[in-house]
Design a protein around this motif. Structure first.
Motif, PDB file in Angstrom:
ATOM      1  N   LYS A 245       0.825   4.184  -2.789  1.00  0.00           N
ATOM      2  CA  LYS A 245       0.594   5.584  -2.424  1.00  0.00           C
ATOM      3  C   LYS A 245       1.777   6.477  -2.780  1.00  0.00           C
ATOM      4  O   LYS A 245       1.633   7.692  -2.887  1.00  0.00           O
ATOM      5  CB  LYS A 245       0.295   5.689  -0.922  1.00  0.00           C
ATOM      6  CG  LYS A 245      -1.063   5.132  -0.544  1.00  0.00           C
ATOM      7  CD  LYS A 245      -1.394   5.382   0.918  1.00  0.00           C
ATOM      8  CE  LYS A 245      -2.804   4.897   1.237  1.00  0.00           C
ATOM      9  NZ  LYS A 245      -3.233   5.226   2.611  1.00  0.00           N
TER      10      LYS A 245
ATOM     11  N   LYS B 201      -5.685   3.943  -7.203  1.00  0.00           N
ATOM     12  CA  LYS B 201      -5.173   5.116  -6.483  1.00  0.00           C
ATOM     13  C   LYS B 201      -5.861   6.375  -6.974  1.00  0.00           C
ATOM     14  O   LYS B 201      -5.852   6.683  -8.163  1.00  0.00           O
ATOM     15  CB  LYS B 201      -3.665   5.252  -6.680  1.00  0.00           C
ATOM     16  CG  LYS B 201      -3.046   6.441  -5.949  1.00  0.00           C
ATOM     17  CD  LYS B 201      -1.547   6.480  -6.146  1.00  0.00           C
ATOM     18  CE  LYS B 201      -0.929   7.642  -5.378  1.00  0.00           C
ATOM     19  NZ  LYS B 201      -1.247   8.951  -5.977  1.00  0.00           N
TER      20      LYS B 201
ATOM     21  N   PRO C 236      -8.210  -1.173  -2.511  1.00  0.00           N
ATOM     22  CA  PRO C 236      -7.669  -2.447  -3.001  1.00  0.00           C
ATOM     23  C   PRO C 236      -8.618  -3.115  -3.990  1.00  0.00           C
ATOM     24  O   PRO C 236      -9.805  -3.267  -3.710  1.00  0.00           O
ATOM     25  CB  PRO C 236      -7.524  -3.282  -1.724  1.00  0.00           C
ATOM     26  CG  PRO C 236      -8.538  -2.704  -0.781  1.00  0.00           C
ATOM     27  CD  PRO C 236      -8.638  -1.251  -1.099  1.00  0.00           C
TER      28      PRO C 236
ATOM     29  N   LEU D 224      -6.911   5.207  -1.461  1.00  0.00           N
ATOM     30  CA  LEU D 224      -6.357   4.002  -2.077  1.00  0.00           C
ATOM     31  C   LEU D 224      -7.309   2.846  -1.809  1.00  0.00           C
ATOM     32  O   LEU D 224      -7.554   2.490  -0.666  1.00  0.00           O
ATOM     33  CB  LEU D 224      -4.976   3.691  -1.495  1.00  0.00           C
ATOM     34  CG  LEU D 224      -4.204   2.571  -2.207  1.00  0.00           C
ATOM     35  CD1 LEU D 224      -3.723   3.045  -3.570  1.00  0.00           C
ATOM     36  CD2 LEU D 224      -3.028   2.112  -1.365  1.00  0.00           C
TER      37      LEU D 224
ATOM     38  N   GLU E 227       0.832  -1.202   0.000  1.00  0.00           N
ATOM     39  CA  GLU E 227       0.000   0.000   0.000  1.00  0.00           C
ATOM     40  C   GLU E 227       0.866   1.252   0.000  1.00  0.00           C
ATOM     41  O   GLU E 227       0.561   2.238  -0.690  1.00  0.00           O
ATOM     42  CB  GLU E 227      -0.919   0.009   1.218  1.00  0.00           C
ATOM     43  CG  GLU E 227      -2.041  -1.014   1.155  1.00  0.00           C
ATOM     44  CD  GLU E 227      -2.962  -0.911   2.349  1.00  0.00           C
ATOM     45  OE1 GLU E 227      -2.798   0.030   3.160  1.00  0.00           O
ATOM     46  OE2 GLU E 227      -3.853  -1.777   2.481  1.00  0.00           O
TER      47      GLU E 227
ATOM     48  N   TYR F 277      -4.286  -2.055  -6.778  1.00  0.00           N
ATOM     49  CA  TYR F 277      -4.980  -0.958  -6.108  1.00  0.00           C
ATOM     50  C   TYR F 277      -5.497   0.060  -7.124  1.00  0.00           C
ATOM     51  O   TYR F 277      -4.937   0.192  -8.224  1.00  0.00           O
ATOM     52  CB  TYR F 277      -4.044  -0.230  -5.137  1.00  0.00           C
ATOM     53  CG  TYR F 277      -3.427  -1.111  -4.090  1.00  0.00           C
ATOM     54  CD1 TYR F 277      -4.100  -1.405  -2.919  1.00  0.00           C
ATOM     55  CD2 TYR F 277      -2.159  -1.660  -4.286  1.00  0.00           C
ATOM     56  CE1 TYR F 277      -3.525  -2.224  -1.951  1.00  0.00           C
ATOM     57  CE2 TYR F 277      -1.581  -2.484  -3.326  1.00  0.00           C
ATOM     58  CZ  TYR F 277      -2.270  -2.754  -2.161  1.00  0.00           C
ATOM     59  OH  TYR F 277      -1.704  -3.560  -1.221  1.00  0.00           O
TER      60      TYR F 277
END
Length: 206
Positions: A99, A125, A131, A129, A95, A123
């Motif tokens: 990011k 974005k 999943p 964020l 993650e 993900y």
């Protein structure tokens, strides 16, 4: 607010915030994590005029990633915070990588596990964020299928960049949202399956 955050799932990434000042270090040298990480932290804290007890929260990458690197990072953080019971922000390394991307869109993060397999997550974005596929172990063939299925705008593979600034920001966010944990609650995100499990799953798929 004083925030220390690090990720050692691959390369060593460290961020330290004191008030409005933020220092960041990315170590890509050849020294082993256990040898260099304590030195980096000691020098960084000294440079900022801070002691461990001055920290409000410490963030640590929990994986997925290399098992040795993760263990070193987590053990180092436990050693730092346990005497003072400083809150810990557990950070999903994939993650944090997503990011850290400079643009929005679908992000596929993959890292080599054992031969023929990858750790992988997908993900979306944007302002947040989201999943699309949680981290898991996939075969090289499945990774190609996932790439075709999601048509990611960004593919982060193997040599994954994680911004120390993002580590600090996410640690501070978790602290303010009261989502931190105690040092004894840290659980690394180990995804590695045995060869037997992987072969069985592959056999079931035909």
């Amino acid at each position: 607010m004083n925030v220390l955050a690090l990720d050692s799932s691959q390369k060593i990434r460290v961020g330290l915030k004191k008030g409005e000042d933020l220092f960041e270090i990315s170590y890509t040298g050849e020294k082993k994590h256990a040898e260099i990480l304590p030195v980096i932290l000691e020098k960084l804290l000294d440079e900022m005029g801070l002691k461990v007890k001055d920290l409000d929260v410490v963030g640590v990458g929990i994986g997925p990633g290399g098992l040795t690197g993760l263990r070193v990072g987590i053990a180092t953080v436990v050693g730092l915070v346990s005497p003072y019971d400083i809150p810990v922000a557990p950070l999903n390394s994939f993650e944090m990588a997503a990011k850290s991307c400079p643009i929005d869109g679908v992000v596929l993060v993959a890292r080599r596990a054992r031969k023929g397999y990858h750790y992988c997550a997908v993900y979306l974005k944007g302002e947040e964020l989201n999943p699309l596929r949680e981290p898991g172990v996939v075969s090289d063939e499945e990774l190609k299928e996932l790439t075709n299925e999601f048509s990611p705008k960004i593919v982060l593979k193997d040599d994954i960049l994680i911004s120390p600034v993002v580590l600090v920001e996410e640690s501070e966010k978790l602290f303010k949202e009261k989502k931190t944990i105690h040092y004894y609650e840290i659980e690394p995100l180990y995804l590695q399956k045995s060869i037997a499990e992987l072969n069985w799953e592959k056999k079931k798929r035909g």
